[in-house]
Design an enzyme around this catalytic site. Sequence first.
Site, PDB file in Angstrom:
ATOM      1  N   ASP A 147      42.711  61.250  40.439  1.00  0.00           N
ATOM      2  CA  ASP A 147      41.712  60.416  41.006  1.00  0.00           C
ATOM      3  C   ASP A 147      40.333  61.022  40.602  1.00  0.00           C
ATOM      4  O   ASP A 147      39.492  60.779  41.548  1.00  0.00           O
ATOM      5  CB  ASP A 147      41.874  59.933  42.266  1.00  0.00           C
ATOM      6  CG  ASP A 147      42.118  61.119  43.061  1.00  0.00           C
ATOM      7  OD1 ASP A 147      42.387  62.119  42.799  1.00  0.00           O
ATOM      8  OD2 ASP A 147      41.985  60.847  44.506  1.00  0.00           O
ATOM      9  N   ASP A 181      46.897  52.287  39.801  1.00  0.00           N
ATOM     10  CA  ASP A 181      46.567  52.102  38.340  1.00  0.00           C
ATOM     11  C   ASP A 181      45.384  51.083  38.376  1.00  0.00           C
ATOM     12  O   ASP A 181      44.208  51.453  37.570  1.00  0.00           O
ATOM     13  CB  ASP A 181      47.539  51.653  37.499  1.00  0.00           C
ATOM     14  CG  ASP A 181      48.424  52.929  37.204  1.00  0.00           C
ATOM     15  OD1 ASP A 181      48.119  53.960  37.716  1.00  0.00           O
ATOM     16  OD2 ASP A 181      49.532  52.608  36.445  1.00  0.00           O
ATOM     17  N   ASP A 198      35.875  62.320  43.336  1.00  0.00           N
ATOM     18  CA  ASP A 198      37.053  62.239  43.668  1.00  0.00           C
ATOM     19  C   ASP A 198      37.353  61.175  44.836  1.00  0.00           C
ATOM     20  O   ASP A 198      36.684  61.214  45.836  1.00  0.00           O
ATOM     21  CB  ASP A 198      37.530  63.764  44.449  1.00  0.00           C
ATOM     22  CG  ASP A 198      38.805  63.675  44.881  1.00  0.00           C
ATOM     23  OD1 ASP A 198      39.529  64.059  43.752  1.00  0.00           O
ATOM     24  OD2 ASP A 198      39.069  63.541  46.054  1.00  0.00           O
ATOM     25  N   ARG A 224      24.539  54.929  45.191  1.00  0.00           N
ATOM     26  CA  ARG A 224      24.558  53.580  44.704  1.00  0.00           C
ATOM     27  C   ARG A 224      26.269  53.263  44.238  1.00  0.00           C
ATOM     28  O   ARG A 224      26.679  52.157  44.309  1.00  0.00           O
ATOM     29  CB  ARG A 224      23.976  52.969  43.607  1.00  0.00           C
ATOM     30  CG  ARG A 224      24.017  51.867  42.977  1.00  0.00           C
ATOM     31  CD  ARG A 224      23.350  50.872  43.741  1.00  0.00           C
ATOM     32  NE  ARG A 224      23.669  49.385  42.901  1.00  0.00           N
ATOM     33  CZ  ARG A 224      23.993  48.299  43.554  1.00  0.00           C
ATOM     34  NH1 ARG A 224      24.441  48.492  44.763  1.00  0.00           N
ATOM     35  NH2 ARG A 224      24.159  47.302  42.843  1.00  0.00           N
ATOM     36  N   HIS A 254      52.185  52.464  42.491  1.00  0.00           N
ATOM     37  CA  HIS A 254      51.266  53.344  41.640  1.00  0.00           C
ATOM     38  C   HIS A 254      50.836  52.056  40.780  1.00  0.00           C
ATOM     39  O   HIS A 254      49.532  52.340  40.369  1.00  0.00           O
ATOM     40  CB  HIS A 254      52.429  54.054  40.554  1.00  0.00           C
ATOM     41  CG  HIS A 254      53.064  55.109  41.208  1.00  0.00           C
ATOM     42  ND1 HIS A 254      52.048  56.294  41.457  1.00  0.00           N
ATOM     43  CD2 HIS A 254      54.046  55.730  41.600  1.00  0.00           C
ATOM     44  CE1 HIS A 254      52.622  57.308  42.120  1.00  0.00           C
ATOM     45  NE2 HIS A 254      53.883  56.828  42.320  1.00  0.00           N
ATOM     46  N   ASN A 304      48.379  54.705  46.868  1.00  0.00           N
ATOM     47  CA  ASN A 304      49.298  54.641  45.993  1.00  0.00           C
ATOM     48  C   ASN A 304      50.769  54.657  47.088  1.00  0.00           C
ATOM     49  O   ASN A 304      51.372  54.122  46.410  1.00  0.00           O
ATOM     50  CB  ASN A 304      49.478  56.105  45.281  1.00  0.00           C
ATOM     51  CG  ASN A 304      49.087  55.943  43.841  1.00  0.00           C
ATOM     52  OD1 ASN A 304      48.943  54.877  43.323  1.00  0.00           O
ATOM     53  ND2 ASN A 304      48.851  57.195  43.166  1.00  0.00           N
TER      54      ASN A 304
END
Length: 176
Positions: free
Chosen positions: A100, A74, A57, A120, A70, A65
């Site tokens: 997300d 994106d 997440d 990583r 947006h 955002n």
Amino acid sequence: MRFDVEALRQRLEQAEALADHDVLTPALNRRGFVNVLTRQMAYCQRHQQSAVLLYMDLDNFKPLNDRYGHAAGDEALRAVVDILIQQTRESDAVGRLGGDEFAVVMMNASYEDGKAKAGRLQELLHSQGFEWQGHHHGLSASIGVRPLSVQTDPEIWLAEADTAMWLRKAEKPSIR
């Protein structure tokens, strides 16, 4: 008639591919990812192979955002999927589960392999991030890692990895 049947078959294949892939990124959508996860779980259990699930997440995605719009969000999501795909093998699968949230299933991988991969990925998200309007923006994510054990339902495995992710997110002082 044969031409029409072939054209219909191709259209059906295209529709099925669209139904399993995210509309914004080249990742699988939740439906497609669960389908792949189901097959990979069955394979691992049948052949006694290991696998690990990473549930990710993005941290502070809503403020990104809200501040940049947006379109910037994106672009960040596309950058995340690009990093995930670059860092996985063909035997692995990458999914955007919604908003997300992302998942990666790694075949023939241990819990330790998953933890190393999560570390990583966090480094790469921060360093590579994404470019927006001439500026570099690093990203951060909370990643839960859950090995395949006795789960037989992909939704249970996803829920376990999601819980592991929330535990990681709770450890971060500025993320709650």
